[in-house]
Design an enzyme around this catalytic site. Structure first.
Site, short mmCIF file in Angstrom:
data_model
loop_
_atom_site.label_atom_id
_atom_site.label_comp_id
_atom_site.label_asym_id
_atom_site.label_seq_id
_atom_site.Cartn_x
_atom_site.Cartn_y
_atom_site.Cartn_z
N LYS A 60 1.05 -1.12 -0.41
CA LYS A 60 -0.21 -0.03 0.11
C LYS A 60 0.99 1.23 -0.43
O LYS A 60 0.41 2.39 -0.58
CB LYS A 60 -0.84 0.01 1.25
N GLN A 104 -5.02 -1.75 9.10
CA GLN A 104 -4.62 -3.34 9.09
C GLN A 104 -5.53 -3.86 9.97
O GLN A 104 -4.85 -4.15 11.42
CB GLN A 104 -3.40 -2.96 8.45
N ASP A 127 -11.02 3.07 4.55
CA ASP A 127 -11.48 1.35 3.93
C ASP A 127 -12.92 1.05 4.03
O ASP A 127 -13.74 0.23 3.76
CB ASP A 127 -10.97 0.48 4.91
#
Ligand code: NAD
Length: 314
Positions: A60, A104, A127
């Protein structure tokens, strides 16, 4: 342009090519943002040292650099308390240069994951897991104004950019997770498909999946969807990423496939989706594993970061 047909070979929906197209478009948008005096910024929080998570996070951060997006990594230890992590999130929420905050997952078991996800200010929730953002998605807010979960957003990009008809089509989603199944169903409904969500308690699953013009498999079980579960000519979106490590599985899913055999022998494993590769033979189009939906997820995270930066600035 894609044309569905059962008499021709199935069309492979190339996630890598689509992701690369999206990233090129984003690089142009990031350059334009810089001309307007700002740089989209992403903060990634990785708690503890989970090897798989470290790989995801690194890629990422690397993709941010490729596109000219600012990124920073925060790596609190696995022993961090929920309160300590809430404090970190609050500091990132307050920073002007940070447009996106990503935690994460999975987090260590002692950490209150829903509380942390809800602590991210919705405008920086790249997200798309915050209840405010899932509510907006379900309410049918315009796509340009919603931070929606990256994997299902990637599915929609694959369908749209491959010109697969969605409106009026019968879509069946197997899986009801908050990360993939539910938001994928919401996006398909918003795009005017007729949607059925199936899950572990669904009865007569094959009878339902056989009605699908678009079949989305997000189950987490290698080769779960078999040939008899697919309507000839259907578009299959295989979200599953399952690592297989035994000879028996290799033989079951990839009999006589020399390339897979070579890769399996080299690594001791290979990837298979939630769809038995034999089922692809009757599809009109399908996403392969690897090289399908998985390739889109990071591209859509980048898209959400650029979108969040733009939306926060009106
Ligand atoms: P999950 O475990 O949260 O959800 C799995 C879903 O499958 C559940 O809703 C469950 O009801 C359903 N299910 C389980 N057994 C079933 C059965 N026998 N019949 C019908 N439904 C059944 O998983 P998830 O996070 O949604 O991920 C699903 C898959 O997608 C996994 O393989 C995961 O690795 C993959 N994934 C890929 C990406 C990507 O970037 N491509 C991102 C997220 C997840």
């Amino acid at each position: 342009m894609f044309m569905s047909s059962v008499t021709t070979a199935p069309f492979i929906l190339d996630g890598i090519a689509i992701a690369s197209q999206i990233k090129s478009e984003l690089a142009v948008e990031v350059a334009a943002a810089r001309d307007h005096g700002y740089i989209p910024g992403l903060a990634v929080i990785l708690v503890g040292e989970v090897p798989a998570s470290q790989i995801y996070v690194r890629s990422k951060v690397k993709t941010c650099a490729e596109l000219g997006i600012y990124s920073e990594m925060h790596t609190p230890p696995a022993s961090s308390s929920t309160e300590e992590l809430l404090h970190l999130i609050a500091s990132l929420n307050a920073r002007e240069s940070i447009d996106g905050i990503l935690i994460q997952l999975p987090l260590p078991a002692h950490v209150d994951t829903p509380r942390l996800l809800e602590a991210i200010v919705p405008s920086k929730d790249v997200d798309g897991f915050h209840p405010i953002n899932s509510g907006r998605l379900l309410s049918g807010f315009p796509t340009a104004k919603v931070l929606a979960p990256c994997t299902p957003a990637g599915i929609m990009e694959v369908l749209r950019r491959s010109k697969i008809p969605i409106s009026g089509q019968r879509a069946v989603v197997i899986g009801r997770s908050n990360i993939v199944g539910k938001p994928a169903a919401a996006m398909l409904i918003n795009a005017s498909a007729t949607v059925t969500i199936c899950h572990s308690q669904t009865q007569n699953l094959a009878a339902i999946t056989r009605e699908a013009d678009i079949l989305v498999a997000a189950i987490g079980r290698p080769g779960f969807v078999t040939l008899d579960m697919v309507q000839p000519g259907a578009t299959i979106i295989d979200v599953g990423i399952n690592r297989i490590t035994t000879e028996a599985e290799l033989e079951r899913f990839f009999p006589g496939d020399a390339a897979r055999r070579a890769s399996f022998d080299k690594r001791g494993s290979t990837l298979v989706g939630d769809v038995d590769p034999a089922a692809f033979a009757v599809a009109g189009a399908y996403t392969p594993v690897p090289g399908g939906v998985g390739a889109l997820t990071i591209a859509m995270l980048m898209a959400n970061t650029v979108k969040a930066a733009r939306l926060r600035r009106g």
